[in-house]
Write a protein that holds these residues in place. Structure first.
Motif, PDB file in Angstrom:
ATOM      1  N   SER A 105       0.866  -1.081   0.113  1.00  0.00           N
ATOM      2  CA  SER A 105      -0.022   0.116   0.068  1.00  0.00           C
ATOM      3  C   SER A 105       0.967   1.172  -0.151  1.00  0.00           C
ATOM      4  CB  SER A 105      -1.013  -0.091   0.927  1.00  0.00           C
ATOM      5  OG  SER A 105      -0.308   0.339   2.427  1.00  0.00           O
ATOM      6  N   PHE A 106       1.900   1.266   0.708  1.00  0.00           N
ATOM      7  CA  PHE A 106       2.790   2.494   0.872  1.00  0.00           C
ATOM      8  C   PHE A 106       3.938   2.587  -0.149  1.00  0.00           C
ATOM      9  CE2 PHE A 106       4.522  -0.052   4.541  1.00  0.00           C
ATOM     10  CZ  PHE A 106       6.097   0.108   4.313  1.00  0.00           C
ATOM     11  N   HIS A 152       0.624   6.600  -8.105  1.00  0.00           N
ATOM     12  CA  HIS A 152       0.444   5.631  -7.114  1.00  0.00           C
ATOM     13  C   HIS A 152      -0.317   4.426  -7.982  1.00  0.00           C
ATOM     14  CE1 HIS A 152      -1.252   2.801  -4.093  1.00  0.00           C
ATOM     15  NE2 HIS A 152      -2.386   3.590  -4.047  1.00  0.00           N
ATOM     16  N   GLY A 357      -3.494   2.793   0.293  1.00  0.00           N
ATOM     17  CA  GLY A 357      -2.316   3.647  -0.242  1.00  0.00           C
ATOM     18  C   GLY A 357      -2.768   5.154  -0.254  1.00  0.00           C
ATOM     19  N   THR A 360      -1.189   6.658   2.959  1.00  0.00           N
ATOM     20  CA  THR A 360      -0.070   7.390   2.636  1.00  0.00           C
ATOM     21  C   THR A 360       0.123   8.592   1.978  1.00  0.00           C
ATOM     22  OG1 THR A 360       1.092   5.036   3.140  1.00  0.00           O
ATOM     23  CG2 THR A 360       2.219   6.619   1.783  1.00  0.00           C
ATOM     24  N   SER A 363      -0.808  11.394   4.089  1.00  0.00           N
ATOM     25  CA  SER A 363       0.320  11.599   5.185  1.00  0.00           C
ATOM     26  C   SER A 363       1.033  12.538   4.942  1.00  0.00           C
ATOM     27  CB  SER A 363       0.718  10.411   5.582  1.00  0.00           C
ATOM     28  OG  SER A 363      -0.253   9.248   6.048  1.00  0.00           O
ATOM     29  N   SER A 380       2.090   9.802  11.994  1.00  0.00           N
ATOM     30  CA  SER A 380       1.113   9.871  10.590  1.00  0.00           C
ATOM     31  C   SER A 380       0.567   8.570  10.244  1.00  0.00           C
ATOM     32  CB  SER A 380       2.026  10.516   9.230  1.00  0.00           C
ATOM     33  OG  SER A 380       2.861   9.513   9.283  1.00  0.00           O
ATOM     34  N   PHE A 382       0.921   6.887   7.656  1.00  0.00           N
ATOM     35  CA  PHE A 382       2.115   6.341   6.828  1.00  0.00           C
ATOM     36  C   PHE A 382       2.917   5.573   7.757  1.00  0.00           C
ATOM     37  CE2 PHE A 382       6.426   6.974   5.152  1.00  0.00           C
ATOM     38  CZ  PHE A 382       6.479   5.811   4.534  1.00  0.00           C
ATOM     39  N   ASP A 383       3.571   6.506   8.795  1.00  0.00           N
ATOM     40  CA  ASP A 383       4.514   6.012   9.770  1.00  0.00           C
ATOM     41  C   ASP A 383       3.851   4.897  10.625  1.00  0.00           C
ATOM     42  OD1 ASP A 383       6.320   7.877   9.072  1.00  0.00           O
ATOM     43  OD2 ASP A 383       5.695   9.401  10.533  1.00  0.00           O
ATOM     44  N   GLU A 386       3.835   1.579   8.560  1.00  0.00           N
ATOM     45  CA  GLU A 386       5.179   1.127   8.425  1.00  0.00           C
ATOM     46  C   GLU A 386       5.798   0.485   9.782  1.00  0.00           C
ATOM     47  OE1 GLU A 386       9.473   2.718   6.459  1.00  0.00           O
ATOM     48  OE2 GLU A 386       8.444   4.368   7.938  1.00  0.00           O
TER      49      GLU A 386
END
Length: 480
Positions: A105-106, A152, A357, A360, A363, A380, A382-383, A386
């Motif tokens: 996704s990211f 993306h 995604g 992300t 974010s 965030s 995203f973070d 991850e």
């Protein structure tokens, strides 16, 4: 699993595993870690941990895939039944599939940036640009949710088309084109860097043996890199192993994958930092190195626009070879479990990953700060995603090592390894004791980064895994 789902050529698994392993981290993280942590000293520690951790778990994960001849989730369900172990071991498959889906996704969003810079380079838009212009251009890209979403979308559709065409016509045929092209482009960029950059400074930065610069943190980073660089614990290797010929050597293939993956990172490091030092720029890692420092170096060099465009095609090739390995574990499960056609399964996976995604994407702009995610998780979206993958992957790798080391019988391991008694004993010792201990360090390093109320949740996950391992040790291990 029927025989038509075996790679046409014995060497295809090597290409597939290398394609999965060689990604953005090889280009923007590993070379920098090496240079900043003692150069040759870091490489020595990395090589030792690759042998003691990476290769044993790579063999174990491949073995589980080839033994079951199923997707990671269905394969572990099959192995727990045939070996009389707790169904909790199925979590290996689920953790791998979840990791692959989340990373896809990211990863698709970040890989999409390379599409933007490929166009920027070939169009000559960055020729003669200064650091302020290039930095502002990167900031403008991140600030645009529409641009990020477009790239993306293009990237994830391209990945889906390859996987959707099937094991042979899609993944196998694609890899047989992408990987040789990737190696050829890497060598081309290296020769360009030798001619126009400072290859001596790059070699000194990467290979000078300086033990004083290797801190405890450097040791831990080398240990983590030896695990993450081989794409372990995210289902890809197990999924690809299910299609591996029974005649192919697990040990030789695993060693070859580790060697090629490391060689690509080293050659990329030489090429990249020769350009950076040749242009008199500061070293760095991550997106800043790839999308600000390198474009600036290309902007100042002869034929920089052309070679820069070729370089970003290399980045895209490395990214897409990894992304198809992220789609396969989940898509294969949907095909086996729900009898979906491959195109429908791949479509479902990529649509879900595309939607996730978007978290992300925002974010970096709309949800950059002051959002519900920041309020709840202190980071965030995203973070946070991850962080989850940095927990799931080593936890999955730990369980893979324990299951392969303790639940599989000596006879079936010897049948798969087809090797000497000495190497069998060495592998089993490493996968039973050394690798789990090392991966536990990698796993525990992420715990302090987790905000307070999430720790009980993670603790529960660890306890479940430990209970499953303990049950196997007590019930199964005593009879082996």
């Amino acid at each position: 699993m029927s025989t038509h789902n075996v790679w046409t050529h014995k060497g295809t698994f090597l290409l597939a595993a290398v394609g999965s392993a060689v990604g953005l981290g090889n280009l923007w993280r590993f070379p920098y870690l090496t240079g900043e942590n003692g150069g040759g000293a870091f490489i020595l520690v990395y090589a030792l941990t690759i042998f003691a951790v990476g290769i044993p778990i790579l063999i174990a994960e491949t073995m589980l895939g080839r033994t079951s001849r199923r997707s990671p989730i269905m394969g572990m369900r099959h192995l727990t039944k045939t070996h009389g172990t707790s169904r909790a071991w199925e979590s290996i498959g689920w953790l791998g599939a979840a990791s692959a889906f989340l990373i896809l996704s990211f990863y698709s969003v970040i890989a999409g940036w390379a599409i933007h810079y490929t166009g920027q380079m070939f169009s000559g838009a960055l020729v003669g640009a200064d650091s302020e212009t290039i930095g502002a251009g990167f900031d403008a890209l991140l600030a645009s949710p529409w641009l990020l979403t477009g790239y993306h979308t293009i990237f994830i559709i391209a990945s889906a088309l390859i996987v959707g065409m099937g094991i042979h016509k899609g993944i196998e045929s694609g890899l047989r084109i992408i990987m040789p092209a990737l190696f050829a482009i890497l060598l081309l960029v290296l020769f360009y860097s030798i001619a126009n950059g400072d290859i001596g400074a790059a070699a000194t930065f990467l290979f000078t043996f300086n033990i004083a610069d290797l801190s405890l943190e450097g040791w831990l980073q080398a240990m983590g890199q030896s695990f993450f660089t081989l794409s372990l614990g995210m289902g890809a290797i197990m999924a690809y192993g299910a299609y591996m010929s029974s005649e192919a050597s697990l040990t030789r293939t695993a060693v070859a994958v580790a060697f090629v993956d490391t060689a690509v990172a080293m050659v990329a490091g030489l090429a990249i930092f020769a350009l950076v030092f040749g242009a008199g720029l500061e070293t760095g890692q991550g997106p800043g190195l790839m999308f600000v420092t390198l474009p600036l170096a290309f902007a100042e060099m002869p034929f920089g626009a052309l070679v820069g465009g070729v370089f970003f095609i290399l980045v895209l090739g490395a990214a897409i070879s990894s992304s198809i390995s992220l789609i396969e574990p989940v898509a294969a499960f949907l095909v086996e479990r729900f009898d979906l056609t491959r195109p429908k399964a791949v479509g479902a996976v990529t649509l879900g990953a595309w939607l996730m995604g978007l978290l992300t994407v925002v974010s970096f702009n709309v949800w950059a700060e002051g959002t519900l995610f920041h309020a709840l998780f202190g980071r965030s979206a995203f973070d946070f995603i991850e962080l989850l993958t940095n927990i799931f992957m080593p936890l999955g790798g730990l369980l893979i090592a324990l299951f392969a080391g303790w639940a599989l019988t000596q006879s079936e391991v010897m049948k798969e390894l087809r090797t000497s008694e000495g190497w069998f004993k060495t592998w089993r010792f490493l996968v039973r004791f050394v690798a789990p201990a090392a991966v536990s360090f990698v796993f525990l390093r992420t715990i302090p980064q987790v905000d307070g109320y999430l720790i009980p949740t993670l603790g529960a996950i660890v306890i479940v895994g430990a209970f499953a391992a303990g049950r196997t040790f007590l019930v199964e291990g005593s009879s082996r």
